[in-house]
Design an enzyme around this catalytic site. Structure first.
Site, PDB file in Angstrom:
ATOM      1  N   GLN A   1       0.846  -1.183   0.000  1.00 20.71           N
ATOM      2  CA  GLN A   1       0.000   0.000   0.000  1.00 20.71           C
ATOM      3  C   GLN A   1       0.889   1.243   0.000  1.00 20.71           C
ATOM      4  O   GLN A   1       1.716   1.405   0.897  1.00 20.71           O
ATOM      5  CB  GLN A   1      -0.885  -0.085   1.254  1.00 20.71           C
ATOM      6  CG  GLN A   1      -1.842   1.032   1.464  1.00 20.71           C
ATOM      7  CD  GLN A   1      -1.499   1.797   2.718  1.00 20.71           C
ATOM      8  OE1 GLN A   1      -0.568   2.576   2.753  1.00 20.71           O
ATOM      9  NE2 GLN A   1      -2.257   1.565   3.786  1.00 20.71           N
TER      10      GLN A   1
ATOM     11  N   SER B   1       1.689   6.852   2.398  1.00 16.28           N
ATOM     12  CA  SER B   1       2.477   7.830   3.160  1.00 16.28           C
ATOM     13  C   SER B   1       3.641   8.378   2.346  1.00 16.28           C
ATOM     14  O   SER B   1       4.218   7.681   1.524  1.00 16.28           O
ATOM     15  CB  SER B   1       3.056   7.187   4.417  1.00 16.28           C
ATOM     16  OG  SER B   1       2.035   6.853   5.297  1.00 16.28           O
TER      17      SER B   1
ATOM     18  N   SER C   1       5.521  -1.079   3.877  1.00 19.26           N
ATOM     19  CA  SER C   1       5.880  -2.423   4.337  1.00 19.26           C
ATOM     20  C   SER C   1       5.893  -3.371   3.152  1.00 19.26           C
ATOM     21  O   SER C   1       4.944  -3.394   2.368  1.00 19.26           O
ATOM     22  CB  SER C   1       4.871  -2.941   5.359  1.00 19.26           C
ATOM     23  OG  SER C   1       4.730  -2.009   6.398  1.00 19.26           O
TER      24      SER C   1
ATOM     25  N   GLU D   1      -7.672  -0.797   7.591  1.00 18.71           N
ATOM     26  CA  GLU D   1      -6.367  -0.807   8.251  1.00 18.71           C
ATOM     27  C   GLU D   1      -6.491  -1.138   9.727  1.00 18.71           C
ATOM     28  O   GLU D   1      -5.667  -1.847  10.287  1.00 18.71           O
ATOM     29  CB  GLU D   1      -5.656   0.544   8.096  1.00 18.71           C
ATOM     30  CG  GLU D   1      -4.248   0.543   8.719  1.00 18.71           C
ATOM     31  CD  GLU D   1      -3.465   1.815   8.468  1.00 18.71           C
ATOM     32  OE1 GLU D   1      -4.090   2.895   8.436  1.00 18.71           O
ATOM     33  OE2 GLU D   1      -2.241   1.727   8.310  1.00 18.71           O
TER      34      GLU D   1
ATOM     35  N   GLU E   1      -1.381  10.783  18.901  1.00 23.65           N
ATOM     36  CA  GLU E   1      -2.144  12.045  18.868  1.00 23.65           C
ATOM     37  C   GLU E   1      -3.354  11.930  17.940  1.00 23.65           C
ATOM     38  O   GLU E   1      -4.462  12.364  18.284  1.00 23.65           O
ATOM     39  CB  GLU E   1      -1.226  13.194  18.412  1.00 23.65           C
ATOM     40  CG  GLU E   1      -0.112  13.535  19.402  1.00 23.65           C
ATOM     41  CD  GLU E   1       1.042  12.521  19.422  1.00 23.65           C
ATOM     42  OE1 GLU E   1       1.169  11.729  18.467  1.00 23.65           O
ATOM     43  OE2 GLU E   1       1.804  12.519  20.410  1.00 23.65           O
TER      44      GLU E   1
END
Lengths: 411, 370
Positions: free
Chosen positions: A131, A134, A166, A249, A378
């Site tokens: 995937q 990012s 990954s 996810e 966060e």
């Protein structure tokens, strides 16, 4: 209140056990590892062979419809299978992202012909997926990504960089989120594709982590051509497609695993305190052990509550969302405390000198990544606040501004 | 896997919630806080009438004969509304002690009255400013009467019957004392939480009878406190949830810097942490409820876990609720201090977090050794 299977669950568990007994090797103790003594290529071959077996028995994706090689089963059956399989030396770790995130996205947006081509090979472990979302400048704010896709005839031309991918180096295919229109607000200018990872111009490089290990990749795209037929959903609809992927996810990212209470108590029993005697007799140590014990138990029994909902065919409550935000910092704190117990010898990161204690050092250097991957501490708190408690979203300064006019910081 | 309350138990919870929200507003709590009455007698009578006091008492002794899971869901609701009644002393402690170790005649004498709310019970261990341990028990039982001083005794000013830890010829004994009988004097105490009273009880040859075996008093006390810890954990979880809801409601409505303060991450993360601790405590409490209701050998560990997690959750939620309110939260006028007081009270009443954490690790060590 009980911890027992329903009659249907017990029957399914028995079926799984019988199959595993015939097809896999039972672990002799919990620490045995299916990878022991294998190099990377051998491990991969073993994992692929196991995945094909599982798929043929329809245990690979239990909840998928039968037409896709599943058994139209329930989430609780997937859990039961996982519980049983963990008792055996069964390979895992290569197919979860593809089957948990990428292929469900394909099923939702690819053509019937494409799915006929890709779903089975992925299910049987013949092809591995990754995937590609990012980027160095787009982590929590993934919709701020920069990788460009420009239309050129029947193709799109991709330039940019992805990170923390990954399995990119052994993946055959990937789903890729790109920016196709910088003139509209950031969420509206994204488009999703899938691509062959062997395409010219795709380059994977391992990322050296703070520990010195390399478990992830960055992927560079230089004039990579993707046919328009591999676009998933409309141009500009990429954010919606990405949400389909990310919804899955949560199921794919697991808890922090590593040394836990048992190991900490063992260490504290075997470590001498300044005043003589084992340090586990010290009140400050006992207080910490108790705190982490109840956190761990709290997560365990929260999971039982989730399983209960699944078992009843209900959607689990929001309590499932606390798992990673508790377990990742807990692992970091617990292992830091273990180092503290070792006093000056805690600086040693040398298996020959530290022996079993090395697990605390290793996990202490893995935990910071767990607090970031798949939603930072966060972001997860924001999600709990907004989606569970119903608090209003933050003020957004980027919502109605064209992507090209947004401030761009350093990556 | 069936790790949840049943539909019937959830219906009971809904029933308890609507009754208690109706009969016990924050004004009800304030009336006790600010007035001279030690507890709300009308609310107490209503709770008795609903059958809540005797939920876990068998029907032959005047209870509803339900069970401890039912009592757990009720306890959570009692905690939500910060009920100013001697529920925990009478139900979790005195009733549980009688159920665990009372003779048939003791049960017949007291359980029907406790179930009906006609009598209030309590449990007296501590003797002043020292740890409430077996070796610090100096009150003495001579086989028929009790002499000594207990302080602070929860609801000791209003209780009719007390289970008292005392020294005996064989070690430690638990004895049952009719507090309306001779040889008993009481003095009210000022505490952090005037919505639940405490007293000093002085016994001068007060008639007393053994409950449970002589010499086994301390282990029986531990057993009763484990059971009470689970029930009180539900009360604390209810309080914690309620404090979180108060903080949320206030933050949503409070505007600062041109926006609702609930949209600031500093507030969101605080509330998320309140939620996380509350859910961890709830899950530990569920495990305690399972162990309590099945009388499982895991109860000592499960009860200590439930207590430690509940202390953490309620203490945190009560104090951060004040913080989320800002200046108004520090006033007498705002209701934040009702939870702040009750959290301190419940978090200490059965023994502090520090003591229970130590006990939890001891129990884990014993389990590992076994």
């Amino acid at each position: 209140m009980d911890f027992n299977d329903s009659p249907e669950e017990a029957a399914f568990r028995a079926e799984v056990r019988e199959w595993l007994d015939k097809n896999a090797e039972k672990k002799t103790d919990t620490n045995t590892n299916w990878r022991a003594g294998l190099d990377d290529a051998e491990a991969m071959a073993k994992a692929k062979a196991w995945q094909a077996k599982r798929a043929d028995a329809r245990f690979a994706q239990i909840t998928w419809p039968e037409e896709w090689g599943g058994r139209g089963g329930t989430p609780i059956q997937t859990v039961i299978y996982g519980q049983e399989e963990s008792q055996y030396l069964a390979p895992r770790g290569y197919f979860e992202i593809g089957l948990g995130m990428c292929i469900p996205t394909m099923m939702a947006y690819a053509t019937p012909e494409q799915n006929a081509r890709f779903v089975q090979p992925a299910l049987r472990g013949e092809e591995i997926w990754c995937q590609l979302f990012s980027e160095p400048s787009a982590g929590s704010d993934v919709a701020g990504l920069r990788t460009k896709a420009v239309r050129d005839g029947d193709d799109w031309v991709i330039n940019g960089q992805k990170v923390w991918t990954s399995g990119a180096h052994y993946s055959d295919f990937g789903i890729l989120l790109t920016r196709t229109n910088p003139d509209v607000p950031k969420h509206k200018g994204l488009t999703m594709f899938f691509l062959d990872m062997k395409s010219p111009g795709v380059e994977c490089r391992p990322i050296k982590q703070m520990s010195g290990d390399a478990n992830f990749n960055e992927v560079f795209f230089t004039d990579v051509r993707i046919p328009d037929s591999q676009r998933l959903s409309d141009e500009g609809n990429g954010w919606k497609v990405a949400l389909t992927t990310l919804m899955n996810e949560r199921l794919a990212v697991g808890d922090a695993s590593g040394p836990d209470i048992e190991e900490l108590m063992e260490l504290a029993r075997n470590t001498e305190s300044e005043t003589g005697g084992p340090v586990i007799k010290d009140m400050d140590v006992r207080q910490k052990i108790a705190d982490w014990y109840v956190q761990g138990q709290g997560l365990k029994y929260t999971k039982f509550r989730t399983l209960t909902a699944l078992s009843k065919g209900q959607t689990p409550g929001p309590e499932a969302s606390i798992s990673k935000v508790v377990s990742a910092p807990r692992l970091q704190d617990l292992t830091s405390f273990a180092l503290d117990l070792m006093d000056q010898s805690g600086v040693q990161m040398d298996r020959e000198l530290t022996g079993e204690n090395m697990q605390f050092m290793a996990s202490n250097f893995w935990a910071p990544g767990l607090r970031i991957a798949g939603g930072t501490d966060e972001i997860l708190r924001n999600i709990i606040a907004e989606r569970v408690l119903g608090l209003p979203g933050d003020v957004r300064v980027d919502k109605d501004v064209a992507y090209k006019d947004l401030p761009k910081g350093t990556s | 896997m069936n790790f949840d309350f049943s539909d019937e138990q959830k219906m009971l919870r809904d029933q308890a919630r609507s009754f208690l929200e109706d009969k016990c507003t924050s004004q009800t709590v304030r009336t006790i806080l600010e007035g001279d009455e030690p507890y709300d007698k009308e609310l107490w009578a209503g709770i008795a009438e609903m059958g809540f006091l005797g939920a876990a008492i068998p029907e032959e002794f005047g209870g509803l004969g339900l069970g401890h899971l039912e009592l757990c869901v009720i306890a959570e609701e009692v905690g939500r509304v910060v009920a100013p009644v001697p529920f925990s002393s009478s139900v979790y402690l005195a009733t549980e002690a009688l159920l665990a170790a009372g003779s048939d005649s003791q049960k017949s004498a007291w359980l029907p009255k406790l179930a009906a709310g006609e009598a209030i019970g309590t449990f007296a261990v501590a003797e002043g400013n020292k740890p409430a341990t077996a070796k610090n028990v100096n009150a003495s039982f001579d086989g028929s009467s009790l002499t000594g001083t207990k302080v602070a005794v929860p609801d000791g000013d209003v209780a009719d019957v007390a289970i008292v830890a005392a020294k005996s010829a064989k070690g430690t004994a638990l004895v049952l004392v009719d507090l309306n009988g001779p040889g008993v004097s009481r003095r009210n105490l000022r505490t952090v939480d005037p919505t639940r009273s405490y007293a000093e009880l002085t016994f001068e040859g007060a008639p007393a009878e053994l409950i449970g075996d002589d010499g086994e008093g301390w282990s029986l006390k531990e057993r009763v406190f484990d059971r009470a810890a689970v029930l009180m954990a539900f009360e604390q979880v209810g309080g914690s949830q309620s404090a979180l809801e108060m903080a949320k409601e206030y933050a949503m409505g409070r505007i600062a810097f041109g926006r609702s303060i609930a949209s600031f991450q500093a507030i969101k993360h605080k509330l998320a942490d309140m939620y996380i601790k509350t859910e961890l405590a709830r899950s530990n409490a569920y495990y305690g409820a399972w162990a309590l209701s099945t009388d499982a050998p895991e109860l000592p560990v499960a009860a200590a876990g439930a207590r430690v997690a509940a202390i953490e959750a309620y203490g945190f939620a009560a104090q951060e609720n004040v913080q989320a309110h800002g200046g108004i939260g520090f006033t007498w006028e705002a209701d934040c201090h009702l939870h702040y007081r009750r959290a301190r009270n419940l978090n200490l009443a059965l023994g502090s977090g520090r003591v229970w954490k130590d006990a939890l690790v001891t129990r884990l060590e014993q389990r590992n050794a076994a």
